[in-house]
Motif scaffolding. Structure first.
Motif, mmCIF file in Angstrom:
data_model
loop_
_atom_site.group_PDB
_atom_site.id
_atom_site.type_symbol
_atom_site.label_atom_id
_atom_site.label_comp_id
_atom_site.label_asym_id
_atom_site.label_seq_id
_atom_site.Cartn_x
_atom_site.Cartn_y
_atom_site.Cartn_z
ATOM 1 N N ARG A 36 0.815 -1.222 0.000
ATOM 2 C CA ARG A 36 0.000 0.000 0.000
ATOM 3 C C ARG A 36 0.848 1.272 0.000
ATOM 4 O O ARG A 36 0.328 2.356 -0.256
ATOM 5 C CB ARG A 36 -0.894 0.035 1.235
ATOM 6 N N ASP A 37 2.143 1.141 0.321
ATOM 7 C CA ASP A 37 2.993 2.327 0.457
ATOM 8 C C ASP A 37 4.274 2.166 -0.353
ATOM 9 O O ASP A 37 4.727 1.063 -0.633
ATOM 10 C CB ASP A 37 3.333 2.559 1.928
ATOM 11 N N GLU A 38 4.846 3.301 -0.723
ATOM 12 C CA GLU A 38 6.049 3.309 -1.552
ATOM 13 C C GLU A 38 7.253 2.688 -0.854
ATOM 14 O O GLU A 38 8.143 2.141 -1.499
ATOM 15 C CB GLU A 38 6.374 4.753 -1.974
ATOM 16 N N ALA A 39 7.289 2.737 0.465
ATOM 17 C CA ALA A 39 8.386 2.130 1.223
ATOM 18 C C ALA A 39 8.248 0.607 1.309
ATOM 19 O O ALA A 39 9.132 -0.079 1.812
ATOM 20 C CB ALA A 39 8.453 2.723 2.627
ATOM 21 N N LEU A 40 7.135 0.090 0.828
ATOM 22 C CA LEU A 40 6.853 -1.353 0.792
ATOM 23 C C LEU A 40 6.833 -1.979 2.193
ATOM 24 O O LEU A 40 7.293 -3.096 2.392
ATOM 25 C CB LEU A 40 7.843 -2.076 -0.119
ATOM 26 N N THR A 41 6.270 -1.247 3.147
ATOM 27 C CA THR A 41 6.153 -1.780 4.506
ATOM 28 C C THR A 41 4.776 -2.390 4.763
ATOM 29 O O THR A 41 4.655 -3.271 5.597
ATOM 30 C CB THR A 41 6.435 -0.690 5.559
ATOM 31 N N ALA A 42 3.746 -1.907 4.062
ATOM 32 C CA ALA A 42 2.382 -2.431 4.237
ATOM 33 C C ALA A 42 2.085 -3.416 3.105
ATOM 34 O O ALA A 42 1.268 -3.160 2.210
ATOM 35 C CB ALA A 42 1.377 -1.287 4.253
ATOM 36 N N ILE A 43 2.734 -4.567 3.145
ATOM 37 C CA ILE A 43 2.634 -5.560 2.075
ATOM 38 C C ILE A 43 1.271 -6.254 2.119
ATOM 39 O O ILE A 43 0.834 -6.707 3.168
ATOM 40 C CB ILE A 43 3.774 -6.590 2.183
ATOM 41 N N VAL A 44 0.619 -6.314 0.944
ATOM 42 C CA VAL A 44 -0.687 -6.978 0.852
ATOM 43 C C VAL A 44 -0.621 -8.266 0.038
ATOM 44 O O VAL A 44 -1.532 -9.090 0.117
ATOM 45 C CB VAL A 44 -1.764 -6.043 0.260
ATOM 46 N N ALA A 45 0.423 -8.448 -0.755
ATOM 47 C CA ALA A 45 0.577 -9.673 -1.544
ATOM 48 C C ALA A 45 2.056 -9.877 -1.836
ATOM 49 O O ALA A 45 2.822 -8.912 -1.961
ATOM 50 C CB ALA A 45 -0.213 -9.585 -2.841
ATOM 51 N N THR A 71 -4.011 2.927 -5.259
ATOM 52 C CA THR A 71 -2.645 2.962 -5.759
ATOM 53 C C THR A 71 -1.837 1.918 -4.988
ATOM 54 O O THR A 71 -1.991 1.784 -3.769
ATOM 55 C CB THR A 71 -2.021 4.352 -5.549
ATOM 56 N N TRP A 72 -0.977 1.203 -5.701
ATOM 57 C CA TRP A 72 -0.157 0.145 -5.120
ATOM 58 C C TRP A 72 1.283 0.316 -5.585
ATOM 59 O O TRP A 72 1.525 0.830 -6.676
ATOM 60 C CB TRP A 72 -0.660 -1.233 -5.570
ATOM 61 N N TRP A 73 2.232 -0.140 -4.775
ATOM 62 C CA TRP A 73 3.648 -0.114 -5.136
ATOM 63 C C TRP A 73 4.168 -1.544 -5.117
ATOM 64 O O TRP A 73 3.720 -2.368 -4.309
ATOM 65 C CB TRP A 73 4.438 0.749 -4.146
ATOM 66 N N TYR A 74 5.130 -1.832 -5.981
ATOM 67 C CA TYR A 74 5.630 -3.203 -6.085
ATOM 68 C C TYR A 74 7.120 -3.223 -6.419
ATOM 69 O O TYR A 74 7.679 -2.235 -6.916
ATOM 70 C CB TYR A 74 4.840 -3.985 -7.147
ATOM 71 N N ARG A 75 7.734 -4.381 -6.153
ATOM 72 C CA ARG A 75 9.150 -4.556 -6.450
ATOM 73 C C ARG A 75 9.440 -6.051 -6.617
ATOM 74 O O ARG A 75 8.813 -6.887 -5.977
ATOM 75 C CB ARG A 75 10.014 -3.985 -5.339
ATOM 76 N N PHE A 76 10.408 -6.350 -7.460
ATOM 77 C CA PHE A 76 10.904 -7.708 -7.635
ATOM 78 C C PHE A 76 12.290 -7.806 -7.004
ATOM 79 O O PHE A 76 13.019 -6.807 -6.926
ATOM 80 C CB PHE A 76 11.029 -8.054 -9.127
ATOM 81 N N THR A 77 12.682 -9.013 -6.599
ATOM 82 C CA THR A 77 14.025 -9.278 -6.084
ATOM 83 C C THR A 77 14.511 -10.574 -6.714
ATOM 84 O O THR A 77 13.763 -11.561 -6.770
ATOM 85 C CB THR A 77 14.022 -9.435 -4.546
#
Length: 158
Positions: A36-45, A71-77
Protein backbone atom coordinates in the motif's frame (compact mmCIF):
# COMPACT_ATOMS: atom_id res chain seq x y z
CA UNK A 1 25.29 -7.12 -15.61
CA UNK A 2 22.25 -5.86 -13.64
CA UNK A 3 19.44 -8.38 -13.17
CA UNK A 4 16.73 -5.75 -13.78
CA UNK A 5 18.17 -3.87 -16.75
CA UNK A 6 14.65 -3.75 -18.28
CA UNK A 7 13.12 -2.30 -15.08
CA UNK A 8 9.48 -3.09 -14.22
CA UNK A 9 6.00 -2.38 -15.57
CA UNK A 10 2.36 -3.04 -14.76
CA UNK A 11 -0.55 -3.40 -17.14
CA UNK A 12 -4.05 -4.74 -17.75
CA UNK A 13 -5.65 -3.47 -14.52
CA UNK A 14 -9.14 -4.43 -13.43
CA UNK A 15 -11.00 -3.25 -10.34
CA UNK A 16 -9.44 -6.05 -8.29
CA UNK A 17 -6.26 -7.10 -10.13
CA UNK A 18 -3.13 -5.93 -11.96
CA UNK A 19 -0.39 -7.67 -13.91
CA UNK A 20 3.21 -6.98 -12.85
CA UNK A 21 6.08 -7.45 -15.32
CA UNK A 22 9.85 -7.59 -15.39
CA UNK A 23 12.57 -9.23 -17.46
CA UNK A 24 15.49 -10.93 -15.73
CA UNK A 25 19.11 -11.00 -16.85
CA UNK A 26 21.09 -13.94 -15.50
CA UNK A 27 18.32 -15.21 -13.22
CA UNK A 28 15.41 -17.62 -13.61
CA UNK A 29 13.43 -16.89 -10.44
CA UNK A 30 12.22 -13.69 -8.81
CA UNK A 31 10.32 -12.84 -5.67
CA UNK A 32 7.82 -9.99 -5.70
CA UNK A 33 5.89 -7.85 -3.23
CA UNK A 34 2.94 -5.50 -3.63
CA UNK A 35 2.23 -2.93 -0.91
CA UNK A 36 0.00 0.00 0.00
CA UNK A 37 2.99 2.33 0.46
CA UNK A 38 6.05 3.31 -1.55
CA UNK A 39 8.39 2.13 1.22
CA UNK A 40 6.85 -1.35 0.79
CA UNK A 41 6.15 -1.78 4.51
CA UNK A 42 2.38 -2.43 4.24
CA UNK A 43 2.63 -5.56 2.07
CA UNK A 44 -0.69 -6.98 0.85
CA UNK A 45 0.58 -9.67 -1.54
CA UNK A 46 3.85 -11.45 -2.28
CA UNK A 47 5.17 -14.52 -4.03
CA UNK A 48 7.74 -15.91 -6.41
CA UNK A 49 7.78 -16.62 -10.13
CA UNK A 50 9.96 -18.74 -12.39
CA UNK A 51 10.97 -17.89 -15.94
CA UNK A 52 13.35 -19.11 -18.60
CA UNK A 53 14.20 -19.04 -22.32
CA UNK A 54 10.70 -20.17 -23.35
CA UNK A 55 9.35 -16.96 -21.74
CA UNK A 56 12.24 -14.78 -22.94
CA UNK A 57 13.25 -14.42 -19.26
CA UNK A 58 10.13 -12.36 -18.56
CA UNK A 59 8.08 -12.62 -15.39
CA UNK A 60 4.38 -11.75 -15.39
CA UNK A 61 2.51 -11.94 -12.09
CA UNK A 62 -1.29 -11.73 -11.88
CA UNK A 63 -2.09 -10.14 -8.52
CA UNK A 64 -5.79 -10.53 -7.69
CA UNK A 65 -8.00 -9.79 -4.68
CA UNK A 66 -7.08 -6.10 -4.50
CA UNK A 67 -9.29 -3.16 -3.54
CA UNK A 68 -10.74 -1.09 -6.41
CA UNK A 69 -9.47 2.41 -7.18
CA UNK A 70 -6.29 2.17 -5.11
CA UNK A 71 -2.64 2.96 -5.76
CA UNK A 72 -0.16 0.15 -5.12
CA UNK A 73 3.65 -0.11 -5.14
CA UNK A 74 5.63 -3.20 -6.08
CA UNK A 75 9.15 -4.56 -6.45
CA UNK A 76 10.90 -7.71 -7.64
CA UNK A 77 14.02 -9.28 -6.08
CA UNK A 78 16.37 -11.78 -7.77
CA UNK A 79 19.91 -12.92 -7.02
CA UNK A 80 19.98 -10.50 -4.08
CA UNK A 81 19.29 -7.51 -6.33
CA UNK A 82 16.16 -5.34 -6.03
CA UNK A 83 14.30 -3.89 -8.99
CA UNK A 84 13.17 -0.28 -9.09
CA UNK A 85 9.90 0.24 -7.17
CA UNK A 86 6.92 0.48 -9.54
CA UNK A 87 3.56 2.14 -8.99
CA UNK A 88 0.26 0.84 -10.32
CA UNK A 89 -3.47 1.21 -9.73
CA UNK A 90 -6.59 -0.84 -9.77
CA UNK A 91 -9.55 0.57 -11.68
CA UNK A 92 -12.48 2.11 -9.82
CA UNK A 93 -15.75 0.19 -9.68
CA UNK A 94 -17.62 3.16 -11.19
CA UNK A 95 -16.89 6.60 -12.55
CA UNK A 96 -14.83 7.99 -15.39
CA UNK A 97 -11.34 6.83 -16.26
CA UNK A 98 -8.99 9.29 -17.96
CA UNK A 99 -6.45 7.81 -20.33
CA UNK A 100 -3.12 9.19 -21.45
CA UNK A 101 -2.08 7.31 -24.60
CA UNK A 102 1.26 7.44 -26.39
CA UNK A 103 2.76 5.45 -29.21
CA UNK A 104 6.18 4.88 -30.77
CA UNK A 105 8.95 7.39 -30.08
CA UNK A 106 12.17 8.22 -31.86
CA UNK A 107 14.50 9.13 -29.02
CA UNK A 108 16.90 11.18 -31.17
CA UNK A 109 14.07 13.52 -32.18
CA UNK A 110 11.82 13.55 -29.12
CA UNK A 111 13.70 12.42 -26.00
CA UNK A 112 10.62 11.08 -24.21
CA UNK A 113 9.37 14.40 -22.83
CA UNK A 114 5.80 13.26 -23.43
CA UNK A 115 6.29 10.46 -20.90
CA UNK A 116 7.47 12.99 -18.30
CA UNK A 117 4.49 15.22 -19.09
CA UNK A 118 2.06 12.32 -18.63
CA UNK A 119 3.66 11.41 -15.30
CA UNK A 120 3.41 15.02 -14.11
CA UNK A 121 -0.20 15.27 -15.32
CA UNK A 122 -1.01 12.11 -13.38
CA UNK A 123 0.52 13.52 -10.17
CA UNK A 124 -1.21 16.91 -10.57
CA UNK A 125 -4.52 15.18 -11.26
CA UNK A 126 -4.14 12.92 -8.24
CA UNK A 127 -3.37 15.89 -5.97
CA UNK A 128 -6.35 17.82 -7.36
CA UNK A 129 -8.65 14.81 -6.89
CA UNK A 130 -7.56 14.44 -3.27
CA UNK A 131 -7.97 18.15 -2.47
CA UNK A 132 -11.40 18.47 -4.16
CA UNK A 133 -12.75 15.04 -3.32
CA UNK A 134 -13.28 14.33 -7.03
CA UNK A 135 -14.19 10.75 -7.90
CA UNK A 136 -12.42 10.68 -11.27
CA UNK A 137 -9.54 8.23 -11.55
CA UNK A 138 -6.49 8.81 -13.77
CA UNK A 139 -4.84 5.97 -15.64
CA UNK A 140 -1.85 6.31 -17.92
CA UNK A 141 -1.54 3.73 -20.67
CA UNK A 142 1.83 3.49 -22.39
CA UNK A 143 2.04 1.49 -25.59
CA UNK A 144 5.44 2.29 -26.95
CA UNK A 145 8.61 1.21 -28.63
CA UNK A 146 11.61 3.49 -28.40
CA UNK A 147 13.66 3.59 -31.59
CA UNK A 148 17.32 4.52 -31.21
CA UNK A 149 19.24 4.98 -34.43
CA UNK A 150 22.97 4.23 -34.31
CA UNK A 151 24.84 4.40 -37.59
CA UNK A 152 23.11 2.25 -40.19
CA UNK A 153 21.67 -0.21 -37.67
CA UNK A 154 18.43 0.23 -35.81
CA UNK A 155 18.06 -0.83 -32.19
CA UNK A 156 14.56 -1.40 -30.89
CA UNK A 157 13.94 -1.53 -27.16
CA UNK A 158 10.80 -1.77 -25.06
Amino acid sequence: MPVFRHAVASFDPTATAVLLWTRLTGATEAEWVLARDEALTAIVASGSAVTGPARDATVVVDVDGLEPGQTWWYRFTALGERSPVGRTRTLPLTGPVDLGLVSCARYSVAPLTVYRALAEWDLRFAAESISTGARAFPLTVLLAFVFVFAGLGVKISV
